[in-house]
Structure formats: C-alpha cells, structure tokens
Design a protein around this motif. Structure first.
Motif, PDB file in Angstrom:
ATOM      1  N   PRO A   1      81.611   1.113  71.603  1.00 24.30           N
ATOM      2  CA  PRO A   1      82.071  -0.275  71.698  1.00 24.30           C
ATOM      3  C   PRO A   1      81.244  -1.265  70.879  1.00 24.30           C
ATOM      4  CG  PRO A   1      82.029   0.747  73.864  1.00 24.30           C
ATOM      5  CD  PRO A   1      81.358   1.705  72.934  1.00 24.30           C
ATOM      6  N   ASP A   2      79.943  -0.975  70.705  1.00 22.33           N
ATOM      7  CA  ASP A   2      79.077  -1.907  69.972  1.00 22.33           C
ATOM      8  C   ASP A   2      78.945  -1.557  68.498  1.00 22.33           C
ATOM      9  OD1 ASP A   2      77.667   0.429  70.281  1.00 22.33           O
ATOM     10  OD2 ASP A   2      75.845  -0.507  71.066  1.00 22.33           O
ATOM     11  N   ALA A   3      79.749  -0.614  68.010  1.00 21.83           N
ATOM     12  CA  ALA A   3      79.604  -0.139  66.633  1.00 21.83           C
ATOM     13  C   ALA A   3      79.828  -1.255  65.611  1.00 21.83           C
ATOM     14  CB  ALA A   3      80.567   1.019  66.369  1.00 21.83           C
ATOM     15  N   LEU A   4      80.882  -2.029  65.778  1.00 18.81           N
ATOM     16  CA  LEU A   4      81.200  -3.067  64.804  1.00 18.81           C
ATOM     17  C   LEU A   4      80.063  -4.080  64.707  1.00 18.81           C
ATOM     18  CD1 LEU A   4      83.152  -4.368  62.817  1.00 18.81           C
ATOM     19  CD2 LEU A   4      84.260  -5.516  64.750  1.00 18.81           C
ATOM     20  N   LEU A   5      79.559  -4.515  65.848  1.00 14.07           N
ATOM     21  CA  LEU A   5      78.455  -5.471  65.850  1.00 14.07           C
ATOM     22  C   LEU A   5      77.211  -4.864  65.217  1.00 14.07           C
ATOM     23  CD1 LEU A   5      77.236  -8.184  66.682  1.00 14.07           C
ATOM     24  CD2 LEU A   5      76.746  -7.186  68.927  1.00 14.07           C
ATOM     25  N   ASN A   6      76.925  -3.617  65.530  1.00  8.47           N
ATOM     26  CA  ASN A   6      75.738  -2.964  64.980  1.00  8.47           C
ATOM     27  C   ASN A   6      75.817  -2.843  63.461  1.00  8.47           C
ATOM     28  OD1 ASN A   6      74.698  -2.651  67.537  1.00  8.47           O
ATOM     29  ND2 ASN A   6      75.272  -0.494  67.739  1.00  8.47           N
TER      30      ASN A   6
END
Length: 269
Positions: free
Chosen positions: A63-68
């Motif tokens: 879920p946090d891939a895009l932000l990372n």
C-alpha cells in the motif's frame, strides 16, 4: 544528463531496458523487489556505462509503494525525463485453484502500481521539452488466455490504459508508449516451474531481453504508440482478431493448461 526511472529493473527486460538507457547516457533510478539482484545490476550498469545508478528495494504491491517510490525519487525530479513501468508478474493456473489474495496481488502490481506511478510522474515529465513514459503490456493483451487469465486481463488493461493516456497527452510534451513483448529468454521459466509442454513452445519463439529492450527504447524515442518486438509477436498480437474468440481461447487454453504439476506457476515480465 537526464535521469530515467525503471521498475522491475533487476533482471530480464527491465534490466536490459535500463542498459539501453544507460548506453544513451541516462543516469538510472532502479526499482525492484529483489534487493540483491538489483544491487548487482546497478553496480554492473554504473561501471559499464559510467552513469549513476540509484536503487530502491520495493514491493510495488504494498500500500505504501507509491509514496515510497516518489519520495525516494523526488530529489531527481528536476532531471527525470523517462519513466518505464516495467514491473509485472502473473500466475499460471486455473482461476478457482489460485487464491484470491494471489490474484489481487497481480492486479496490485500490474494495474494499480502502473496507474499510480503514471499519475505521479506525468506532472514531473510535463516539465521537460520532451519526455517519455513507457508502460509494459504483453502480446497476451490482445486475446483471452485461459489459465493465465488474470495476467492477460491486466495486460489488456495496461494496453487500453496506455493508449487512452497517450491520446489525452497528445498535445503535451510527454510521449506515451506501450511495450507488448512475447516470449522472452529470461529465467522466469525456471522460477515459474513451467511444464515441459509450455517450455518447448516458448523456446521456439524466444527473443533475448537485449533485443526486446533495443526495439523498445528505439520505439519509445520515436514516439510509437505500441511497440511489439519481433515479426512473430506481431502476428500473435494481430491474428486473433481474425478468428472466432472461442477458437483462439481453445488454442491458448491448450497451451497454458497445467499438466505436469499442480498448483500455481509464477510468470514474471
């Protein structure tokens, strides 16, 4: 010197595309789930082409891939003019025999990550006099493929999404292309535990990752809408529309139906 971002860059087509871009004097931002292979690829390309190669170990299904990814790449955005959404994978097996979580994971990587990264980087790419976005589809995008059902469906989405996006951005400085490779000689066959009947067919039509990447990057910089490497792959992409769907589905089903082994077979692009 400009930067290029490539996902799924540790091996196979992604690594070969990164090499083609490095040969054209692009510094590299490389993303992959395989940390060890990604580090080795970055070191190899940096030494061979005398470019900077930065890496991010990231599972794009999270879920946090895009932000990372966007946070990590943000310090390079003033120079980032090429984005390649190469990461993707599939499972070979009957729909009802694969877990729902496995199949949702395919959608997360092949669709959600591609859409999210495209959305995030288009404003970055717009700031350049000329910039490029390449999304990975597949020759499976042009037909239904039983026992490779979810994978093929996600690639059909990728192709349709990319063509629609290309039209929307036609008056901008961003050129959008879809890459649809067919069978490619990477090690995914071994990782996939594919049956001998699939291996024997694939081996007859395999292209090397390097040849696919060369055609892909040439086509990207020429502004092509769809890039299908190889004459046989072009035939495989376009011939199905001239035959009844049930006939095409029967042929594909006969190829991809698991035989020697039970359970899922993992395919990665």
């Amino acid at each position: 010197m400009s930067y290029a971002l490539v996902t799924g860059a540790a091996k196979g087509i992604g690594k070969a595309i990164a090499a083609q871009l490095a040969e054209r004097n692009y510094h590299l931002l490389l993303v992959d789930i395989d940390a060890a292979a990604l580090t080795a690829t970055a070191e190899q390309l940096a030494a061979q082409y005398h470019v900077h190669a930065h890496t991010l170990h990231q599972d794009l299904s999270q879920p946090d891939a895009l932000l990372n990814v966007t946070t990590w790449s943000s310090i390079y955005h003033d120079e980032l003019s090429v984005v390649v959404n190469n990461a993707g994978y599939g499972l070979n097996g009957a729909f009802e025999q694969l877990t729902l979580s496995e199949q949702f994971n395919i959608i997360d990587v092949n669709i959600k990550a591609q859409v999210g990264l495209s959305y995030a980087y288009i404003p970055v790419l717009r700031s350049f006099p000329k910039a490029y976005l390449l999304n990975l589809a597949s020759t499976t995008a042009y037909q239904t493929v039983p026992y490779l059902n979810i994978y093929a469906a996600t690639k059909a989405f990728a192709l349709s999404f990319t063509r629609g996006l290309r039209h929307e951005l036609r008056h901008s400085t961003v050129s959008v292309s879809a890459l649809s490779p067919g069978s490619t000689d990477t090690d995914f066959v071994n990782r996939a535990r594919m049956g001998d009947h699939i291996r024997s067919i694939a081996n007859k039509f395999n292209m090397t990752p390097e040849s696919v990447a060369r055609i892909a990057v040439d086509g990207l910089f020429k502004g092509k809408a769809e890039i299908i490497p190889g004459f046989t792959n072009k035939l495989n992409a376009w011939l199905p529309k001239f035959f009844p769907k049930f006939f095409v589905e029967r042929i594909a089903g006969n190829i991809y139906e698991p035989r020697e082994k039970t359970g899922a077979v993992v395919l990665t692009t």
